[in-house]
Structures are given as C-alpha cells and as structure tokens.
Motif scaffolding. Sequence first.
Motif, PDB file in Angstrom:
ATOM      1  N   VAL A 192       7.808   3.946  -6.908  1.00  0.00           N
ATOM      2  CA  VAL A 192       6.794   2.976  -6.508  1.00  0.00           C
ATOM      3  C   VAL A 192       7.015   2.616  -5.050  1.00  0.00           C
ATOM      4  N   GLY A 193       5.972   2.698  -4.265  1.00  0.00           N
ATOM      5  CA  GLY A 193       6.064   2.365  -2.851  1.00  0.00           C
ATOM      6  C   GLY A 193       6.801   3.390  -2.024  1.00  0.00           C
ATOM      7  N   PRO A 194       6.389   4.655  -2.046  1.00  0.00           N
ATOM      8  CA  PRO A 194       7.104   5.684  -1.290  1.00  0.00           C
ATOM      9  C   PRO A 194       6.975   5.542   0.217  1.00  0.00           C
ATOM     10  N   GLY A 195       5.959   4.803   0.676  1.00  0.00           N
ATOM     11  CA  GLY A 195       5.803   4.603   2.114  1.00  0.00           C
ATOM     12  C   GLY A 195       5.583   5.908   2.841  1.00  0.00           C
ATOM     13  N   LEU A 196       6.426   6.179   3.833  1.00  0.00           N
ATOM     14  CA  LEU A 196       6.299   7.388   4.640  1.00  0.00           C
ATOM     15  C   LEU A 196       7.023   8.589   4.033  1.00  0.00           C
ATOM     16  N   GLY A 197       7.780   8.373   2.958  1.00  0.00           N
ATOM     17  CA  GLY A 197       8.341   9.509   2.235  1.00  0.00           C
ATOM     18  C   GLY A 197       9.835   9.730   2.324  1.00  0.00           C
ATOM     19  N   SER A 198      10.583   8.815   2.919  1.00  0.00           N
ATOM     20  CA  SER A 198      12.028   9.009   3.061  1.00  0.00           C
ATOM     21  C   SER A 198      12.711   9.236   1.720  1.00  0.00           C
ATOM     22  N   LEU A 199      12.520   8.291   0.798  1.00  0.00           N
ATOM     23  CA  LEU A 199      13.174   8.395  -0.501  1.00  0.00           C
ATOM     24  C   LEU A 199      12.535   9.473  -1.370  1.00  0.00           C
ATOM     25  N   LEU A 226      -1.083   5.746   3.575  1.00  0.00           N
ATOM     26  CA  LEU A 226       0.221   6.331   3.281  1.00  0.00           C
ATOM     27  C   LEU A 226       0.124   7.310   2.114  1.00  0.00           C
ATOM     28  N   ALA A 227      -0.643   6.949   1.094  1.00  0.00           N
ATOM     29  CA  ALA A 227      -0.816   7.839  -0.057  1.00  0.00           C
ATOM     30  C   ALA A 227      -1.444   9.158   0.366  1.00  0.00           C
ATOM     31  N   GLY A 228      -2.395   9.089   1.278  1.00  0.00           N
ATOM     32  CA  GLY A 228      -3.089  10.293   1.712  1.00  0.00           C
ATOM     33  C   GLY A 228      -2.241  11.221   2.563  1.00  0.00           C
ATOM     34  N   ARG A 229      -1.158  10.698   3.139  1.00  0.00           N
ATOM     35  CA  ARG A 229      -0.321  11.518   4.029  1.00  0.00           C
ATOM     36  C   ARG A 229       0.904  12.104   3.332  1.00  0.00           C
ATOM     37  N   LEU A 230       1.308  11.560   2.214  1.00  0.00           N
ATOM     38  CA  LEU A 230       2.604  11.891   1.614  1.00  0.00           C
ATOM     39  C   LEU A 230       2.745  13.363   1.250  1.00  0.00           C
ATOM     40  N   GLU A 231       1.727  13.954   0.661  1.00  0.00           N
ATOM     41  CA  GLU A 231       1.827  15.368   0.271  1.00  0.00           C
ATOM     42  C   GLU A 231       2.048  16.262   1.489  1.00  0.00           C
ATOM     43  N   ARG A 232       1.383  15.954   2.591  1.00  0.00           N
ATOM     44  CA  ARG A 232       1.557  16.752   3.809  1.00  0.00           C
ATOM     45  C   ARG A 232       2.962  16.604   4.376  1.00  0.00           C
ATOM     46  N   THR A 233       3.499  15.398   4.298  1.00  0.00           N
ATOM     47  CA  THR A 233       4.861  15.169   4.793  1.00  0.00           C
ATOM     48  C   THR A 233       5.863  15.984   3.991  1.00  0.00           C
ATOM     49  N   ALA A 275       7.136  20.751  -2.810  1.00  0.00           N
ATOM     50  CA  ALA A 275       5.779  20.207  -2.847  1.00  0.00           C
ATOM     51  C   ALA A 275       5.104  20.307  -4.214  1.00  0.00           C
ATOM     52  N   PRO A 276       5.274  21.408  -4.973  1.00  0.00           N
ATOM     53  CA  PRO A 276       4.612  21.482  -6.282  1.00  0.00           C
ATOM     54  C   PRO A 276       5.141  20.464  -7.300  1.00  0.00           C
ATOM     55  N   ARG A 277       6.305  19.870  -7.006  1.00  0.00           N
ATOM     56  CA  ARG A 277       6.888  18.907  -7.945  1.00  0.00           C
ATOM     57  C   ARG A 277       6.509  17.468  -7.621  1.00  0.00           C
ATOM     58  N   LEU A 278       5.615  17.272  -6.675  1.00  0.00           N
ATOM     59  CA  LEU A 278       5.183  15.929  -6.292  1.00  0.00           C
ATOM     60  C   LEU A 278       3.759  15.655  -6.755  1.00  0.00           C
ATOM     61  N   THR A 279       3.570  14.494  -7.364  1.00  0.00           N
ATOM     62  CA  THR A 279       2.239  13.989  -7.703  1.00  0.00           C
ATOM     63  C   THR A 279       2.089  12.623  -7.049  1.00  0.00           C
ATOM     64  N   VAL A 280       1.014  12.440  -6.295  1.00  0.00           N
ATOM     65  CA  VAL A 280       0.772  11.169  -5.623  1.00  0.00           C
ATOM     66  C   VAL A 280      -0.355  10.431  -6.339  1.00  0.00           C
ATOM     67  N   VAL A 281      -0.096   9.179  -6.664  1.00  0.00           N
ATOM     68  CA  VAL A 281      -1.094   8.332  -7.318  1.00  0.00           C
ATOM     69  C   VAL A 281      -1.375   7.152  -6.388  1.00  0.00           C
TER      70      VAL A 281
END
Length: 290
Positions: A63-70, A90-97, A106-112
């Motif tokens: 919850v709250g991944p922000g820019l993606g560090s964690l 932030l949600a829209g950028r996370l997959e690209r990061t 990348a295939p193991r990430l789902t952004v909600v």
Amino acid sequence: MAVTAEPPGLLGPAEIRRLAAELDVRPTKKLGQNFVHDANTVRRIVELAEVGQDAADTVVLEVGPGLGSLTLGLLGTGARVVAVEIDPVLAGRLERTVAAHAPEAAPRLTVVADDALQLDATRVGEPGALVANLPYNVAVPVVLHLLAELPSLRRVLVMVQTEVADRMAAGPGGRVYGVPSVKLAWYGTARKVAAVPRSVFWPVPNVDSSLVAFDRGPERTGVDRDTVFAVVDAAFAQRRKTLRAALASWAGSAERAGRVLTTAGVDPRARGEQLGIDDYVAIARAAAET
C-alpha cells in the motif's frame, strides 16, 4: 569524490528526485508522501517482512508504493506484488519504473489505482503479506480494514509514525494502550521491530518512524467481531470511568453492565485500559447470555 551508484533495481536519492521532477510530484502532507530513498533501509524492510524462501509462491500487497523504492525491493525477492496507490500520477508511472530498473520482474507487478480503505478481495485477490509505508492518520484504519477484508493476510509489516507504532503494539495497562491496540489483538499479535531514521526519507519528515510487524492468530469463533469492537469503543470512550459506568449506554443501563461484567469474570470497577482482548470477548459473550 565519486558517488556510489545503487545496485541495479533499487532507487537512490538522485533517481527519486529525478522521477519526482519528471512527474511534477510535490510530496503532500495530506497523502503522507515521504519517499524512502535509502537502499539499505529498503533491504531491511524486505528482510523484516519475511517474504522468505517461498517468495515465488507469495503475493505481497503493498500500500502506498509511491515512486517504487520498496516495490523494487519486494519484487527482488521473486514475489508477486500488488501495489495499491491512491495518487493517479504515481500509479500511472510505477509499471514503467519497474520495467526500466528490473525488466525481468515487471510481469510480477500489478498496479491498482485505488484507496486502500476501499479494497477487498475482488480488487486485490488473496495476498499473503502486507507491506506498507503508511501516513500516521490512516495507518490503523487501513491495517484493520485490510485484516477484516483479506483473511488471506497472515503477515504484516508497516512503517508508521513511532507514536502510532507504540499504540499498535501496546499491551494492557500501558499509557498508550487503547482502541487500536485491542482491535489489532483481535486478529493477532503486533510488535515494534525497528526504528527508521528520518534521514532515509525525502522530504525529511518532522516525526520519527518505526516498523511494526504483525502475525495473524487463529480465527476467533463463537462471538461477533462487531459486538466485541462495540464494547471496546464504549470502554475507551470514557477512559476515566469504571467499566460499569462506561458500558452503561452500550448495555442499556449501569445495572445490566454490572451483571454482564460479573458474568464475564471482569471486575465492574476495572477500567478499559486494564483489559486484554480475551476479556472483551468474554464481555461480548456474557452480554449475549445476560
């Protein structure tokens, strides 16, 4: 002096600031946006989260991944990550990061893109662990909501303001023991596991932070959770009063409250902060019989 780059897959201070500038993100207090930029802190959080040796079979809710560090640190274990972010930018950028820093993950990430307080299993499935950096004003409501909605969650590790961490992990009789302490105890056991220095965040917060670990216990049966929580709320609404007086409105009268407490084996002269979760469960059960 040469600057040591972060290992591939993790974000350093320069990258955090670059991403924020690219997105025109100005961290806000309203959303509690303080981004972790220290790789060692990320590694420590991942270690304490105990995603563990079965990472490939684990789904982690962040919850709250922000820019993606964690997020990158969690993906580095081999786990699948469902990242829930309320900020649409932030949600829209996370997959690209993630694709840029750890393409194999990348295939193991789902952004909600959603509010964590609105989540249920239809949105995020059945994650086994929750890892989050939570603003102090929503930390307890978010954790309680997710524990209620997602019985699959067995392990929780959240970073919160130290004052909130103390409340979450407090035991009966302590000065900070209260409603959050008791309600979390309904689901299992919480404990503080580490302090987090202010310097690992950008921007630097004006409060101290700590990590709280939580392990879900056996399911409680034979009593309604909402009834137990209503007793807890009533007991702490008037902390200075005895339970007989504090529970009078909930029970219908002070006299009935006294009878219920006696049936439950609780001294009517006790106060709410002296009782553990099992005592509150006993009160709720006694009320159904009295």
